[in-house]
Enzyme design. Structure first.
Site, PDB file in Angstrom:
ATOM      1  N   HIS A 185      98.405  40.475  73.942  1.00  0.00           N
ATOM      2  CA  HIS A 185      97.719  39.849  75.076  1.00  0.00           C
ATOM      3  C   HIS A 185      96.507  39.030  74.656  1.00  0.00           C
ATOM      4  O   HIS A 185      96.045  38.173  75.411  1.00  0.00           O
ATOM      5  CB  HIS A 185      97.349  40.894  76.142  1.00  0.00           C
ATOM      6  CG  HIS A 185      96.188  41.775  75.825  1.00  0.00           C
ATOM      7  ND1 HIS A 185      96.340  43.066  75.390  1.00  0.00           N
ATOM      8  CD2 HIS A 185      94.861  41.567  75.906  1.00  0.00           C
ATOM      9  CE1 HIS A 185      95.152  43.621  75.220  1.00  0.00           C
ATOM     10  NE2 HIS A 185      94.239  42.722  75.520  1.00  0.00           N
ATOM     11  N   ASP A 220     102.575  45.643  72.734  1.00  0.00           N
ATOM     12  CA  ASP A 220     101.351  44.846  72.816  1.00  0.00           C
ATOM     13  C   ASP A 220     100.629  44.727  71.474  1.00  0.00           C
ATOM     14  O   ASP A 220      99.411  44.870  71.386  1.00  0.00           O
ATOM     15  CB  ASP A 220     100.398  45.406  73.874  1.00  0.00           C
ATOM     16  CG  ASP A 220      99.380  44.355  74.334  1.00  0.00           C
ATOM     17  OD1 ASP A 220      99.584  43.166  74.041  1.00  0.00           O
ATOM     18  OD2 ASP A 220      98.376  44.736  74.960  1.00  0.00           O
ATOM     19  N   SER A 333      89.670  44.422  72.626  1.00  0.00           N
ATOM     20  CA  SER A 333      91.115  44.424  72.427  1.00  0.00           C
ATOM     21  C   SER A 333      91.484  43.945  71.039  1.00  0.00           C
ATOM     22  O   SER A 333      91.026  42.907  70.577  1.00  0.00           O
ATOM     23  CB  SER A 333      91.791  43.505  73.458  1.00  0.00           C
ATOM     24  OG  SER A 333      91.991  44.170  74.663  1.00  0.00           O
TER      25      SER A 333
END
Length: 480
Positions: A185, A220, A333
């Site tokens: 992402h 992910d 992230s």
């Protein structure tokens, strides 16, 4: 994890730089030690999955720019300046950790709400982190300082942009010549683009262009390669299978664009499973989308820029995660979660939200993809350009939702003809209670564990039929 019987850092006489000096630690400072779901495939072979819109529970800890007309969480600048860092005494650490869990920034793309109240979006305002681990008081150097000195050089800040939006995330160095792991992402801007322009800044201020080697939207994870890089510091891996609840954790990344940020906590829970939105790029087939039969609304939300505006995820993935209370915020992230030896135990991926966008932010509930899964997937991406995932061959639902249920687990509603489950005698009505020794409490757990395993790998499935517990060995199929 190998037990280290060596001395503790506080038992040694550290080098004592003068006050205000920047501590340049040795490359590998000695540290003390503390010590693949179902797969809910399509209901029938050849029948496409039916996505069921629902808010996703977990929010990506990543902060792309808000849509046009909405303030960005943080502008991406070429020449940021650093705010003055305030000295913190050892006696204040506990209070600050509590404050970090309560205040924090906003989660996921909802960073636009809290971020707008903390940072200006004018071109004159920018924020950056320190390029080294700074020590102002040599008498208070502690274990976390040593961990930070070891890990910070292995963590990078990633800027991703396309024609309409952009954002910052983190990454972890895998090799001296520039392979870096991050989240899908991050490099797809939450699935908005397949060709983002990627720039990477190392902890010591070097800037590289990077290309995507491969993405794995099912878990992910993504691998990028820095162009013309050399002499980088690879992270050292630990096995996430050796973790205990309560073990020390340290998160390193660039929350809100603040590179080289270090936060501490513990392993809050293991064998946790969450559902998050798929971040597959637009040109990637998203056949990992599944319906797990959970007739419930998750309490995690995705915020996409406007205060009070919540975007419902229409396609979700289930992943197994480590839960930690180390503060994780937008920009973390793809960053590192390490143990008390500075070894990688997870890649930070998401945070939970307590409610609406106005209330979103770090609340001390963060999630990281286990290092054992990260290592398998990144090795496959580097070698083959993509990673494989297991398939059990059954549609599932939470056993607790079945009328007359007496135990929790993953209820096999249907077994696909010719699939792995049918091949070992699993039947509709069986309730899976463990997979490779990991407890299974519902359909999401089973999916996450099966997907974590490689296609063609062997697995142990424990199930209950007619009140009797049985165990079978199964060779998993491959998710298409």
């Amino acid at each position: 994890m190998t037990e280290n019987q060596g001395e503790r850092p506080e038992d040694r006489n550290p080098v004592e730089p003068q006050a205000g000096a920047v501590w340049q630690p040795p490359a590998q400072p000695p540290l003390p030690t503390t010590p693949a779901s179902e797969g809910y495939p399509p209901r029938a072979t050849g029948v496409p999955p039916q996505p069921q819109p629902q808010p996703s529970h977990a929010q990506y800890a990543f902060g792309p720019a808000a849509p046009t007309g909405v303030q960005q969480t943080l502008p991406i600048q070429d020449a940021p300046t650093s705010p003055k860092k305030q000295k913190v005494g050892a006696g204040k650490v506990a209070g600050i950790m509590i404050a970090a869990a309560i205040v924090g920034g906003a989660a996921g793309l909802g960073g636009a709400y809290a971020g707008a109240s903390l940072f200006s979006t004018t071109s004159e305002t920018a924020v950056a982190g320190p390029s080294t681990v700074t020590v102002n008081d040599t008498d208070s150097v502690n274990q976390t300082t040593a961990i930070a000195a070891k890990v910070v050089p292995s963590v990078v800040t990633i800027s991703a942009n396309n024609d309409t939006t952009g954002g910052t995330g983190s990454g972890v160095v895998l090799s001296e010549d520039g392979y870096v792991v991050t989240n899908t992402h991050v490099v797809t801007l939450d699935g908005a683009t397949a060709d983002a322009s990627i720039s990477v800044t190392t902890s010591d201020g070097r800037v590289y262009s990077a290309e995507i080697v491969g993405t794995d939207p099912i878990y992910d994870l993504a691998v990028i390669k820095l162009e013309d890089a050399e002499g980088l510091t690879p992270i050292e891996f630990a096995s996430s299978a050796d973790l205990n609840v309560g073990d020390t954790t340290v998160a390193v990344g660039a929350p809100l664009g603040l590179s080289n940020t270090v936060t501490t906590g513990i392993v809050s829970a293991l064998n946790r499973s969450i559902q998050i939105a798929s971040s597959a790029a637009p040109d990637i087939e998203q056949d990992e989308t599944q319906d797990d039969g959970n007739d419930r609304t998750p309490p995690f939300y995705f915020d996409f820029g406007d205060e009070g505006q919540q975007t419902t995820a229409t396609e979700t993935i289930s992943i197994a995660v480590i839960q930690t209370d180390a503060a994780i915020n937008p920009g973390n992230s793809g960053g590192a979660l390490v143990d008390d030896e500075g070894k990688l135990i997870g890649i930070n991926v998401a945070i939970a939200s307590a409610g609406s966008s106005a209330e979103s932010g770090s609340i001390g509930v963060g999630f990281s993809i286990p290092s054992d899964v990260v290592q398998r997937i990144t090795d496959e991406i580097i070698a083959e350009g993509s990673a494989t995932h297991g398939l059990l061959g059954a549609s599932v639902m939470p056993a607790a939702a079945v009328e007359g249920a007496t135990i929790s687990g993953a209820y096999l509603a249907e077994v696909v003809a010719g699939g792995a489950a049918e091949g070992v005698g699993l039947q509709a009505g069986d309730i899976v209670t463990a997979f490779n020794g990991v407890p299974i409490t519902d359909a999401t757990d089973l999916t996450a564990q099966v997907r974590a395993a490689a296609a063609g790998s062997d697995a142990t499935v424990t199930f209950v039929r007619d009140g009797q517990t049985q165990t079978v060995e199964v060779t998993l199929g491959e998710l298409g």
